[in-house]
Design an enzyme around this catalytic site. Structure first.
Site, mmCIF file in Angstrom:
data_model
loop_
_atom_site.group_PDB
_atom_site.id
_atom_site.type_symbol
_atom_site.label_atom_id
_atom_site.label_comp_id
_atom_site.label_asym_id
_atom_site.label_seq_id
_atom_site.Cartn_x
_atom_site.Cartn_y
_atom_site.Cartn_z
ATOM 1 N N HIS A 183 6.306 4.375 12.438
ATOM 2 C CA HIS A 183 6.328 4.349 10.974
ATOM 3 C C HIS A 183 7.368 5.378 10.524
ATOM 4 O O HIS A 183 7.099 6.576 10.482
ATOM 5 C CB HIS A 183 4.931 4.719 10.463
ATOM 6 C CG HIS A 183 4.779 4.645 8.980
ATOM 7 N ND1 HIS A 183 4.065 3.661 8.352
ATOM 8 C CD2 HIS A 183 5.249 5.434 7.987
ATOM 9 C CE1 HIS A 183 4.086 3.853 7.041
ATOM 10 N NE2 HIS A 183 4.805 4.933 6.797
ATOM 11 N N ASN A 236 10.231 4.605 2.695
ATOM 12 C CA ASN A 236 9.985 3.865 3.920
ATOM 13 C C ASN A 236 11.219 3.106 4.399
ATOM 14 O O ASN A 236 12.072 2.712 3.619
ATOM 15 C CB ASN A 236 8.896 2.833 3.648
ATOM 16 C CG ASN A 236 7.532 3.452 3.477
ATOM 17 O OD1 ASN A 236 6.907 3.863 4.442
ATOM 18 N ND2 ASN A 236 7.066 3.545 2.233
ATOM 19 N N ARG A 255 0.829 -1.210 0.000
ATOM 20 C CA ARG A 255 0.000 0.000 0.000
ATOM 21 C C ARG A 255 0.867 1.265 0.000
ATOM 22 O O ARG A 255 1.001 1.952 -0.992
ATOM 23 C CB ARG A 255 -0.944 0.005 1.231
ATOM 24 C CG ARG A 255 -2.139 0.954 1.110
ATOM 25 C CD ARG A 255 -1.862 2.418 1.407
ATOM 26 N NE ARG A 255 -1.367 2.605 2.788
ATOM 27 C CZ ARG A 255 -0.866 3.751 3.220
ATOM 28 N NH1 ARG A 255 -0.778 4.801 2.422
ATOM 29 N NH2 ARG A 255 -0.405 3.848 4.464
ATOM 30 N N ASP A 256 1.542 1.546 1.105
ATOM 31 C CA ASP A 256 2.311 2.789 1.220
ATOM 32 C C ASP A 256 3.484 2.794 0.251
ATOM 33 O O ASP A 256 3.841 3.840 -0.300
ATOM 34 C CB ASP A 256 2.801 2.943 2.662
ATOM 35 C CG ASP A 256 3.414 4.299 2.940
ATOM 36 O OD1 ASP A 256 3.089 5.266 2.223
ATOM 37 O OD2 ASP A 256 4.224 4.400 3.874
ATOM 38 N N CYS A 263 7.766 9.532 0.309
ATOM 39 C CA CYS A 263 6.751 10.579 0.385
ATOM 40 C C CYS A 263 6.928 11.540 -0.778
ATOM 41 O O CYS A 263 8.006 12.085 -0.978
ATOM 42 C CB CYS A 263 6.859 11.330 1.694
ATOM 43 S SG CYS A 263 5.649 12.656 1.812
ATOM 44 N N HIS A 270 10.375 6.907 7.905
ATOM 45 C CA HIS A 270 10.905 6.992 6.544
ATOM 46 C C HIS A 270 12.401 7.275 6.643
ATOM 47 O O HIS A 270 12.854 7.980 7.547
ATOM 48 C CB HIS A 270 10.183 8.089 5.758
ATOM 49 C CG HIS A 270 8.830 7.663 5.267
ATOM 50 N ND1 HIS A 270 8.296 8.078 4.094
ATOM 51 C CD2 HIS A 270 7.916 6.824 5.817
ATOM 52 C CE1 HIS A 270 7.104 7.524 3.916
ATOM 53 N NE2 HIS A 270 6.838 6.765 4.960
#
Lengths: 310, 310
Positions: free
Chosen positions: A215, A257, A22-23, A248, A217
């Site tokens: 979470h 990530n 997903r991300d 991002c 990055h």
């Protein structure tokens, strides 16, 4: 090859919340067909990952990469051990999730007004108002609900984000009835002391470490050091993206990530159990890097893949 | 942009031992002319780095990149604040160092027999025998001497390297009269618990943290997390390479030394003083990346250099 040497105060086991499908994919330009996504998720599960955020029920106009959510969920292997949370931005997204038999959902909040406006097209207050019926209905249907609080360290438009502001938004999200809160350093600027302070403030506000996830990055190379700080502060759920895919779109970098492989390498060395087979995971990420047409940003994947050397 | 939030137990100040011009360039294929090396060192000093390992008096046959050692030392800016340690492999190297007014030297030992054979063409015992007169004569001339103990975590041929073996080699190097010991994870496989255990074992063997430095490679993404563990164990000298240039030729990866920028980003965030101007440092590394014809492996340099995006 790495010696297992524990560090006092770390948990015996860490649950990896895999966000690659997903991300990760959401922020990749190359559109991946649903058959490859299904293979990706299947291979991640085969590598031992037990919680995999598979897709999002956001409107396809906003995230074309995830327009195939229904199609993907339809073909994924099912097992009582496997959890496939899906992001739902609003009630319409929840409707789609419920219609597709989803049992875990996540809502994506913002700690800052600037990002709430840009990402959700509404204020922080309005976004929480939007999430309230989503969480309420999801809970009424017996679903497990995660809340993300993004931009929890810094924000491209607002700079440093005050800890009390993050805790306030997080508390309001959790009061809606969410079971887990994922603290997101969306642009990767945070450092280890800030991580520790934020987790302590969450705990002081009544959000215990058993309900927290982190979470990170790796935009500024801090993701793994920050994870170590979070583990020492008692967190046992860590978000990561296989191969480090994603990134991002608001940060000026190709790196995104925290790579699941880099995390697993550290945890293996620390003797912390994850249940993940690193070799299978690296193979999966090498395969996906081929599909995406770019080398994996994961240091471990690079180190174990001589043919992708620069 | 990063909030300064201290973490208990960290030092107020960390001395960065910059290895880019020597360890970094040594492992880069593109030969850099001495004028560019001089500019590199000058700009690093201007960015606030105070200890810069500039070159090596190894035989040019082995390291063509550093064949210009005398020429480089001749043109470097001098100041009482600046220290320019030079690697000396043997007595002939020391002769050259002394002839060129060098006041700080380093010897490069190995914790393993396999790497000693391959890198030094002799056994560990023989290598220590070779270093003994180097250190003795250097000390007699009033020079400061650093010892590296490389392959201190894992070795490509031997796998895990036992802590007692590393401490034994380190102790023998320090007994020769060295002032500082740099613990090197040459292939980047170590993790944070292993770092802590090794530092504790060094201390127990009488090599206090005030005489230790750590030298991490980011091959498996662990360098910064390992640095954090070392700082928490009391180490205050950290080796790093501007822009993350270099890389061990024996490791299967394009990534090498811990990037000075990624380290400075973390330390800035932790409120730990380094005296380094991050902006100037990033500019310097971007310039050197251009000279080397490849993007900087530093996450911070990448994040702050949009034009080098993949």
């Amino acid at each position: 090859m790495t010696m297992r040497t524990p560090l006092p105060g770390l948990p015996e086991r860490v649950s990896i919340y895999e966000v690659g499908p997903r991300d990760g994919l959401q922020n990749e330009k190359t559109i991946v067909p649903p058959s490859d996504k299904a293979e990706f998720v299947t291979r991640l599960a085969d590598a031992g990952l037990r919680t995999i955020e598979t897709t999002s029920f956001v409107h396809p106009k906003w995230v074309p990469q995830l327009a195939d959510a229904e199609e993907l969920l339809d073909v994924l292997p099912r097992s009582p051990e496997l959890r496939y949370p899906v992001l739902v931005p609003n009630e319409r997204g929840l409707d789609r999730a419920l219609a597709n038999g989803v049992t875990e959902v996540a809502v994506f909040g913002s700690a800052t007004e600037s990002f709430a406006r840009r990402n959700l097209n509404r204020s922080v207050d309005e976004s929480i108002g939007m999430f309230a019926p989503v969480v309420e209905r999801a809970r009424a249907q017996g679903l497990w609900v995660r809340a993300y609080v993004s931009m929890a360290f810094g924000d491209p438009w607002e700079g440093d984000v005050p800890i009390e502001q993050v805790v306030s938004v997080a508390s309001r999200l959790m009061e809606l009835g969410c079971s887990q809160l994922s603290i997101g350093d969306t642009i990767g600027v945070g450092t280890a002391g800030h991580v520790t302070a934020l987790i302590e403030a969450m705990t002081a506000a009544g959000i215990g470490v058993d309900r927290l996830a982190v979470h990170f990055h790796d935009t500024y190379g801090q993701a793994l050091a920050n994870t170590l700080a979070a583990l020492r502060a008692g967190v046992t759920v860590v978000d990561a993206s296989a191969g480090g895919i994603g990134g991002c779109p608001y940060a000026e970098s190709a790196t995104g990530n925290l790579a699941t492989e880099d995390l697993v390498w550290m945890l293996n060395g620390l003797g912390v159990d994850t249940g993940v087979d690193l070799g299978k995971l690296v193979e999966t990420s090498r395969w996906m890097a081929g599909r995406l047409g770019r080398p994996s940003p994961s240091r471990v994947v690079q180190a174990l893949s001589p043919e992708t050397e620069q």
